[in-house]
Design a protein around this motif. Structure first.
Motif, short mmCIF file in Angstrom:
data_model
loop_
_atom_site.label_atom_id
_atom_site.label_comp_id
_atom_site.label_asym_id
_atom_site.label_seq_id
_atom_site.Cartn_x
_atom_site.Cartn_y
_atom_site.Cartn_z
N ARG A 1 -1.79 -0.90 -3.58
CA ARG A 1 -3.14 -0.10 -3.36
C ARG A 1 -2.97 1.48 -2.89
N HIS B 1 0.09 -5.65 -7.45
CA HIS B 1 -0.64 -4.22 -7.27
C HIS B 1 -0.03 -3.65 -6.01
N HIS C 1 -5.48 1.15 -7.73
CA HIS C 1 -4.12 0.47 -7.69
C HIS C 1 -3.30 1.10 -8.62
N GLN D 1 0.68 -1.11 0.12
CA GLN D 1 -0.07 0.07 -0.07
C GLN D 1 0.73 1.19 0.01
#
Ligand code: AVI
Length: 321
Positions: free
Chosen positions: A276, A274, A251, A29
Motif C-alpha cells: 500500500r 500488495h 497499491h 506499506q
C-alpha cells in the motif's frame, strides 16, 4: 522477512528504518514520501492536468470564484502560513485578493523547490514579506517571530493533502494548525468530497497511465535512495475504492515472487501481494466537521463547486464556553 540471528543490524539511518517498519506491516506499506523525487513531482504536476483528475481544476475554480469572499473573511494584515506550499499556484489567487497582507510563510520539505517558488513570488509581489520555512510540518518546527505582529494568523492547506493522512495523523496536523492560529486566527483548507466511486476510480486510474507511473516511480526512488532492489517492472499499479474507510487506496501489486534487500534484511514479496503506497480519504461535509471538531476547530464557511465535488473550508477555533 528473514534475518540471520547473529548479525547486528546494519540499518541505522532513519529512512531505512521507517521503510523497514512499513514493509513489516500487513499489508506491507511504503510511505507516500517516496512519490516525490524530481521525476515524481513532475508526474504529479501532470496528474493535476489530467481530464480524470478533477481535484486541482475544481479547487482552482472555487478559489477564483470565491476568493473575494475568502479574503473578506480573512481580513487585513493577516500572516498567511502555507503547509506544504509546493508550487504555491492556488496561493497566488489569495495573494491577489488579500488586503495588505502582513507576510507569507510557505512551509515545504523540499528546500530547492521552496526557495525557487519563494524567489518567483518575490519577483511578482515585491512589497510582500516572504519568509520560507524548510520543514516537515508533521514534526515540530519554528515559525518566524515577526508573524506575531500580524492581526491574525491564517494557515492555508490546499489540495486535499490532509486526505493523505490516516485519521489520527490528520487530527495531529489539525491540532498543530489550531496551536499556530491561536484564539483569533483561522485555517483555510481544501478538502475533497465523497462522490460516485466510478468518478474516484477514474481519477486514480487515468487512461494515459500517468498515475500508474507516479506510483511505480516510488520504487525507483527508494531503490536509488536506499539501495533496495525492488524489480519495478514486476509491479502493477492498482487504485481501489474502500467504501467502509471512505478512501481510495493506491497499491503496487507484485507480479512475481521476489526478495528485496534493505540494510541487512531480506523482505519476501509474494506474487500477487500488495504494497500500500497511499490513502486518499474523501469526506462528507459532516464527517470533515467532526474531524475538525476533534482538533477544537469549527467549520465557519464552506465554498464548493456546483456539483459539490470539492470544498474549500474556513475553520475557526472553537469558542471557549
Ligand atoms: C497530493 N494528494 C492530495 C493527491 C491525492 O489525490 O490524494 C496525491 C495523488 N495520488 C494519486 N494521484 C494524486
Amino acid at each position: 522477512m528473514s534475518k540471520s540471528p547473529n548479525t547486528v543490524p546494519a540499518v541505522d539511518d532513519e529512512l531505512t528504518l521507517s521503510a523497514l517498519e512499513g514493509l513489516r506491516k500487513t499489508p506491507k506499506q511504503l510511505s507516500p514520501v517516496w512519490f516525490y523525487d524530481e521525476e515524481g513531482s513532475t508526474l504529479f504536476d501532470s496528474i493535476c492536468e489530467l481530464p480524470e483528475y478533477y481535484l486541482t481544476r475544481t479547487e482552482m475554480q472555487i478559489m477564483t470564484q470565491h476568493g473575494d469572499d475568502m479574503a473578506r473573511r480573512i481580513g487585513p494584515h493577516a500572516a498567511l502560513i502555507e503547509f506544504g506550499s509546493g508550487s504555491s499556484d492556488k496561493t497566488r489567487v489569495l495573494l491577489d485578493k488579500l488586503e495588505s497582507l502582513a507576510c507569507y510563510v510557505p512551509i515545504d520539505i523540499s528546500r530547492d523547490y521552496l526557495f525557487e517558488t519563494a524567489g518567483s513570488l518575490a519577483r511578482d509581489y515585491p512589497s510582500l514579506r516572504i519568509t520560507p520555512v524548510c520543514a516537515d510540518f508533521t514534526q515540530p518546527f519554528d515559525l518566524p517571530v515577526h508573524i506575531a505582529a500580524a492581526h491574525r494568523r491564517i494557515v492555508y492547506f490546499p489540495g486535499s493533502t490532509l486526505g493523505n493522512f490516516e485519521t489520527e495523523a490528520a487530527q495531529r496536523v489539525l491540532t498543530t494548525m489550531r496551536t499556530i492560529i491561536g484564539r483569533k486566527g483561522a485555517v483555510l483548507i481544501g478538502i475533497d468530497l465523497r462522490k460516485d466511486p466510478e468518478v474516484l476510480q477514474r481519477a486514480y486510474n487515468d487512461a494515459a497511465g500517468v498515475t500508474a507511473e507516479f506510483n511505480l516511480n516510488a520504487l525507483r526512488h527508494i531503490n536509488r535512495e536506499l539501495g533496495t532492489d525492488f524489480d519495478v517492472d514486476a509491479f502493477e499499479h492498482s487504485a481501489l475504492w474502500i467504501e467502509n474507510q471512505s478512501r481510495i487506496e493506491m497499491h503496487l501489486v507484485s507480479t512475481r515472487d521476489q526478495d528485496v534487500h534493505l540494510g541487512d534484511e531480506t523482505v519476501h514479496i509474494r506474487r500477487g501481494e500488495h504494497l500500500r503506497t497511499e490513502c486518499c480519504h474523501k469526506y462528507t461535509l459532516e464527517g470533515f466537521a467532526e474531524l475538525a471538531a476533534s482538533a477544537d476547530l469549527v467549520v465557519s464557511r464552506v465554498w464548493t463547486d456546483p456539483e459539490q465535488k470539492f470544498s474549500v473550508q474556513l475553520l475557526e477555533p472553537k469558542p471557549i464556553q
